[in-house]
Design a protein around this motif. Structure first.
Motif, PDB file in Angstrom:
ATOM      1  N   ASP A   1       0.777  -1.392  -0.067  1.00  0.00           N
ATOM      2  CA  ASP A   1       0.259  -0.096   0.107  1.00  0.00           C
ATOM      3  C   ASP A   1       0.898   1.272   0.200  1.00  0.00           C
ATOM      4  N   VAL A   2       2.079   1.149   1.060  1.00  0.00           N
ATOM      5  CA  VAL A   2       2.997   2.444   0.766  1.00  0.00           C
ATOM      6  C   VAL A   2       3.564   2.809  -0.539  1.00  0.00           C
ATOM      7  N   ILE A   3       4.006   1.653  -1.094  1.00  0.00           N
ATOM      8  CA  ILE A   3       4.534   1.695  -2.211  1.00  0.00           C
ATOM      9  C   ILE A   3       3.899   2.270  -3.071  1.00  0.00           C
ATOM     10  N   LEU A   4       2.406   1.779  -3.299  1.00  0.00           N
ATOM     11  CA  LEU A   4       1.460   2.198  -4.523  1.00  0.00           C
ATOM     12  C   LEU A   4       1.219   3.631  -4.185  1.00  0.00           C
TER      13      LEU A   4
ATOM     14  N   PHE B   1       2.839   6.078  -2.628  1.00  0.00           N
ATOM     15  CA  PHE B   1       4.048   7.023  -2.989  1.00  0.00           C
ATOM     16  C   PHE B   1       4.782   6.912  -4.562  1.00  0.00           C
ATOM     17  N   GLY B   2       4.228   5.870  -5.185  1.00  0.00           N
ATOM     18  CA  GLY B   2       4.335   5.751  -6.929  1.00  0.00           C
ATOM     19  C   GLY B   2       3.260   6.676  -7.424  1.00  0.00           C
ATOM     20  N   ALA B   3       2.134   6.784  -6.811  1.00  0.00           N
ATOM     21  CA  ALA B   3       1.143   7.677  -7.363  1.00  0.00           C
ATOM     22  C   ALA B   3       1.323   9.342  -7.163  1.00  0.00           C
ATOM     23  N   ALA B   4       2.167   9.125  -5.976  1.00  0.00           N
ATOM     24  CA  ALA B   4       2.219  10.573  -5.578  1.00  0.00           C
ATOM     25  C   ALA B   4       3.486  11.262  -6.415  1.00  0.00           C
ATOM     26  N   ALA B   5       4.554  10.294  -6.640  1.00  0.00           N
ATOM     27  CA  ALA B   5       5.596  10.876  -7.260  1.00  0.00           C
ATOM     28  C   ALA B   5       5.169  11.016  -8.925  1.00  0.00           C
ATOM     29  N   LEU B   6       4.452  10.172  -9.498  1.00  0.00           N
ATOM     30  CA  LEU B   6       3.948  10.596 -10.560  1.00  0.00           C
ATOM     31  C   LEU B   6       3.035  11.954 -10.814  1.00  0.00           C
ATOM     32  N   THR B   7       2.215  12.108  -9.848  1.00  0.00           N
ATOM     33  CA  THR B   7       1.453  13.447  -9.713  1.00  0.00           C
ATOM     34  C   THR B   7       2.358  14.571  -9.550  1.00  0.00           C
ATOM     35  N   PHE B   8       3.409  14.401  -8.567  1.00  0.00           N
ATOM     36  CA  PHE B   8       4.188  15.639  -8.399  1.00  0.00           C
ATOM     37  C   PHE B   8       5.191  15.848  -9.773  1.00  0.00           C
TER      38      PHE B   8
ATOM     39  N   LEU C   1      -8.331   3.865  -2.806  1.00  0.00           N
ATOM     40  CA  LEU C   1      -8.356   4.793  -1.918  1.00  0.00           C
ATOM     41  C   LEU C   1      -6.952   4.846  -1.526  1.00  0.00           C
ATOM     42  N   VAL C   2      -6.029   3.721  -1.753  1.00  0.00           N
ATOM     43  CA  VAL C   2      -4.633   3.920  -1.526  1.00  0.00           C
ATOM     44  C   VAL C   2      -3.840   4.614  -2.568  1.00  0.00           C
ATOM     45  N   ILE C   3      -4.481   4.740  -3.984  1.00  0.00           N
ATOM     46  CA  ILE C   3      -3.759   5.317  -4.927  1.00  0.00           C
ATOM     47  C   ILE C   3      -4.148   6.867  -4.827  1.00  0.00           C
ATOM     48  N   MET C   4      -5.388   6.951  -4.557  1.00  0.00           N
ATOM     49  CA  MET C   4      -6.043   8.483  -4.485  1.00  0.00           C
ATOM     50  C   MET C   4      -5.246   9.244  -3.341  1.00  0.00           C
ATOM     51  N   THR C   5      -5.101   8.491  -2.058  1.00  0.00           N
ATOM     52  CA  THR C   5      -4.047   9.152  -0.907  1.00  0.00           C
ATOM     53  C   THR C   5      -2.861   9.506  -1.816  1.00  0.00           C
ATOM     54  N   GLY C   6      -2.255   8.799  -2.507  1.00  0.00           N
ATOM     55  CA  GLY C   6      -0.763   9.195  -3.236  1.00  0.00           C
ATOM     56  C   GLY C   6      -1.088  10.460  -4.039  1.00  0.00           C
ATOM     57  N   LEU C   7      -2.169  10.263  -4.888  1.00  0.00           N
ATOM     58  CA  LEU C   7      -2.596  11.389  -5.575  1.00  0.00           C
ATOM     59  C   LEU C   7      -2.610  12.654  -5.006  1.00  0.00           C
TER      60      LEU C   7
END
Length: 313
Positions: A137-140, A142-149, A240-246
């Motif tokens: 979950d954490v990896i997914l 942060f991956g979504a966060a990095a892409l959005t960033f 929801l995990v991916i939404m958190t990263g976004l």
């Protein structure tokens, strides 16, 4: 006050908060919908509404009647969707005239406030996804966060005078951003040079532009929301995990110190005041969550977020 009237008023206010967010580049209306507890109700309602309209268009001309369409329409939570929609539309018109100029005059201050808002609101999807989080979950996230960033770092194009066809296409993509927490439809329009023309069309009541924009948005919504509705129904935690990263990655757009090309700069000026505004935004979200929880316990409103989730947040 009658409970039904009270619920309608509260839902109009919820929609108003979402509508204001949609005018602010970098702030996602989907994020606000999560905070005020109507996100999944709106996605589910939009999905059934889109399929109902599609069934109506296909079935009635073929003599099959409107039974399938009525079934989908009956599954929409109209008591939530209608007042929220009214609140959104009214707020967009008002915010386009009042909030947007404030952002232009005080960009650092407004970004600091909304950065605090978004940062604190991360607790909502984190706990909706369920604790504890696994390593995957954490990896997914942060991956979504990095892409959005990364995507938030693109320099905006100069304001354009787009053709109506381009307006419709841009609206279709922007509405997809609207329903994803952490992804700002206004920021997307800003990046492709269509934020100013769209804001001008709202203020000038350019109904031809706005009509094409709404049509494009409805088409995009019809294609996109059904997929998102399926993900929430079948992969709720993962979604929801991916939404958190976004949402986490979207904080890049709200860093107070950046130039017109979205290049991040070092803190300068009255840093203490901006930190204070960040804290004010964070506290505002916590207060809103507490108010929502109390209204839910009183039976005045329904929320997507379970009460025990918010109580422990």
């Amino acid at each position: 006050m009658n409970h039904a009237v009270g619920r309608a008023i509260v839902n109009v206010v919820r929609g108003g908060l979402i509508g204001v967010a949609e005018v602010i580049p970098g702030v996602s209306g989907g994020t606000i919908a999560l905070i005020v507890g109507v996100y999944e109700s709106l996605i589910d309602g939009a999905g059934h509404l889109a399929r109902g309209v599609a069934n109506l268009v296909v079935d009635v001309p073929r003599g099959r009647g409107a039974r399938r369409a009525r079934t989908h329409f009956s599954l929409v939570k109209w008591a939530v969707v209608l007042p929220v929609g009214v609140g959104m539309l009214v707020a967009i018109v008002i915010a386009a005239a009042l909030v947007a100029p404030l952002i232009e005059s005080h960009p650092e201050a407004t970004k600091a406030v909304f950065a605090g808002l978004i940062a604190t609101s991360l607790i909502v999807p984190i706990r909706m996804a369920g604790l504890p989080w696994r390593v995957r979950d954490v990896i997914l996230a942060f991956g979504a966060a990095a892409l959005t960033f990364f995507l938030m770092g693109f320099a905006p194009l100069p304001p354009a005078q787009p053709s109506l066809i381009l307006v419709g296409v841009a609206a279709a993509f922007a509405v997809c951003a609207l329903v994803l927490p952490g992804v700002s439809g206004s920021f997307l329009l800003l990046t492709v040079g269509m934020y100013a023309p769209t804001l001008g069309a709202v203020n000038d009541r350019n109904f031809a532009y706005l009509g094409v924009f709404v049509l494009g948005a409805l088409i995009g919504l019809g294609f996109f929301v059904s997929g998102l509705q399926w993900l929430l129904a079948n992969h709720h935690r993962l979604t929801l995990v991916i939404m958190t990263g976004l949402m986490l990655g979207s904080l890049r757009a709200l860093w107070p110190w950046q130039d017109e090309q979205n290049v991040l700069l070092a803190p300068s000026g009255n840093v203490g005041a901006y930190v204070g505004l960040f804290i004010a935004g964070a506290v505002g979200v916590l207060v809103l969550i507490v108010i929502e929880l109390r209204l839910a316990k009183s039976g005045l409103i329904e929320m997507d977020v379970p009460e025990k989730t918010l109580a422990s947040a």
